[in-house]
Design a protein around this motif. Structure first.
Motif, PDB file in Angstrom:
ATOM      1  N   LEU A  17      -8.759   8.850   3.498  1.00 29.32           N
ATOM      2  CA  LEU A  17      -8.076   7.857   2.675  1.00 29.32           C
ATOM      3  C   LEU A  17      -6.597   8.173   2.780  1.00 29.32           C
ATOM      4  CD1 LEU A  17      -8.026   5.612   0.518  1.00 29.32           C
ATOM      5  CD2 LEU A  17      -8.242   7.411  -1.171  1.00 29.32           C
ATOM      6  N   ARG A  52     -10.424  -4.123   1.299  1.00 32.03           N
ATOM      7  CA  ARG A  52     -10.298  -4.532  -0.103  1.00 32.03           C
ATOM      8  C   ARG A  52     -11.593  -4.210  -0.811  1.00 32.03           C
ATOM      9  NH1 ARG A  52     -10.828  -9.300  -3.162  1.00 32.03           N
ATOM     10  NH2 ARG A  52     -11.610 -10.418  -1.362  1.00 32.03           N
ATOM     11  N   THR A  53     -11.470  -3.557  -1.977  1.00 32.32           N
ATOM     12  CA  THR A  53     -12.607  -3.247  -2.839  1.00 32.32           C
ATOM     13  C   THR A  53     -12.432  -4.047  -4.115  1.00 32.32           C
ATOM     14  OG1 THR A  53     -11.533  -1.379  -3.930  1.00 32.32           O
ATOM     15  CG2 THR A  53     -12.707  -0.897  -1.890  1.00 32.32           C
ATOM     16  N   ILE A  87       0.858  -1.183   0.000  1.00 34.37           N
ATOM     17  CA  ILE A  87       0.000   0.000   0.000  1.00 34.37           C
ATOM     18  C   ILE A  87       0.896   1.235   0.000  1.00 34.37           C
ATOM     19  CG2 ILE A  87      -1.640   1.325   1.363  1.00 34.37           C
ATOM     20  CD1 ILE A  87      -2.952  -1.228   2.190  1.00 34.37           C
ATOM     21  N   ALA A 115      -9.142  -2.274  -5.729  1.00 33.34           N
ATOM     22  CA  ALA A 115      -7.932  -1.875  -5.016  1.00 33.34           C
ATOM     23  C   ALA A 115      -8.010  -2.235  -3.536  1.00 33.34           C
ATOM     24  CB  ALA A 115      -7.732  -0.374  -5.158  1.00 33.34           C
ATOM     25  N   LYS A 116      -6.849  -2.133  -2.869  1.00 34.99           N
ATOM     26  CA  LYS A 116      -6.790  -2.185  -1.413  1.00 34.99           C
ATOM     27  C   LYS A 116      -6.599  -0.761  -0.941  1.00 34.99           C
ATOM     28  CE  LYS A 116      -4.615  -5.343   1.030  1.00 34.99           C
ATOM     29  NZ  LYS A 116      -3.506  -6.197   1.517  1.00 34.99           N
ATOM     30  N   LEU A 117      -7.323  -0.367   0.117  1.00 29.58           N
ATOM     31  CA  LEU A 117      -7.274   0.999   0.624  1.00 29.58           C
ATOM     32  C   LEU A 117      -6.973   1.006   2.113  1.00 29.58           C
ATOM     33  CD1 LEU A 117     -10.564   2.316  -1.011  1.00 29.58           C
ATOM     34  CD2 LEU A 117      -8.256   2.536  -1.917  1.00 29.58           C
ATOM     35  N   ARG A 118      -6.314   2.055   2.571  1.00 31.37           N
ATOM     36  CA  ARG A 118      -6.113   2.277   3.998  1.00 31.37           C
ATOM     37  C   ARG A 118      -6.964   3.480   4.389  1.00 31.37           C
ATOM     38  NH1 ARG A 118      -0.415   2.846   5.184  1.00 31.37           N
ATOM     39  NH2 ARG A 118      -0.434   0.596   5.349  1.00 31.37           N
ATOM     40  N   LEU A 119      -7.951   3.232   5.239  1.00 31.67           N
ATOM     41  CA  LEU A 119      -8.861   4.272   5.713  1.00 31.67           C
ATOM     42  C   LEU A 119      -8.603   4.536   7.189  1.00 31.67           C
ATOM     43  CD1 LEU A 119     -12.180   2.887   4.208  1.00 31.67           C
ATOM     44  CD2 LEU A 119     -10.812   4.765   3.302  1.00 31.67           C
ATOM     45  N   VAL A 141     -15.989   7.589  -3.659  1.00 31.59           N
ATOM     46  CA  VAL A 141     -14.766   8.186  -4.195  1.00 31.59           C
ATOM     47  C   VAL A 141     -15.108   8.794  -5.545  1.00 31.59           C
ATOM     48  CG1 VAL A 141     -12.401   7.752  -4.937  1.00 31.59           C
ATOM     49  CG2 VAL A 141     -13.366   6.445  -3.050  1.00 31.59           C
ATOM     50  N   LEU A 179      -3.232   3.518  -0.792  1.00 24.53           N
ATOM     51  CA  LEU A 179      -3.917   2.627  -1.730  1.00 24.53           C
ATOM     52  C   LEU A 179      -2.935   1.744  -2.467  1.00 24.53           C
ATOM     53  CD1 LEU A 179      -3.852   3.769  -4.987  1.00 24.53           C
ATOM     54  CD2 LEU A 179      -4.984   5.598  -3.784  1.00 24.53           C
ATOM     55  N   GLU A 232      -7.642  -1.437   6.891  1.00 28.59           N
ATOM     56  CA  GLU A 232      -7.160  -1.805   5.561  1.00 28.59           C
ATOM     57  C   GLU A 232      -8.267  -2.646   4.938  1.00 28.59           C
ATOM     58  OE1 GLU A 232      -3.290  -3.564   5.447  1.00 28.59           O
ATOM     59  OE2 GLU A 232      -2.381  -1.843   6.456  1.00 28.59           O
TER      60      GLU A 232
END
Length: 85
Positions: free
Chosen positions: A79, A60-61, A3, A64-68, A27, A82, A58
């Motif tokens: 955000l 998963r969509t 990420i 992508a993988k996102l860190r929120l 987004v 990513l 962390e």
């Protein structure tokens, strides 16, 4: 891949009613579902005073993988990182 940290950007997150975990993220006017929560880091006990307590997810969509990060004091989602799939 890992990420990649990005400039923290405020995002709109829909959460579960009882657990507060992210269910979908808005987004750029597009609603993206959260498929899986890979990791949760809780910073509610030890945190910098100027930033306040927060919880990092962390997720998963489909794309992508996102860190929120949820900042509890300001009641906002950011955000922070990513990884494109």
């Amino acid at each position: 891949m890992a990420i990649v940290r990005v400039t923290p950007t405020q995002v709109d997150v829909s959460t579960g009613l009882f657990d507060g975990r992210p269910r979908s993220i808005r987004v750029a006017q597009e609603r993206v579902p959260v498929i899986e929560i890979a990791n949760v880091r809780d910073e509610l006990a030890a945190y910098p005073v100027e930033r306040g307590p927060r919880r990092i997810f962390e997720v998963r969509t489909p794309d992508a993988k996102l860190r929120l990060a949820f900042e509890k004091r300001r009641r906002r989602w950011l955000l922070e990182g990513l990884e494109a799939a």
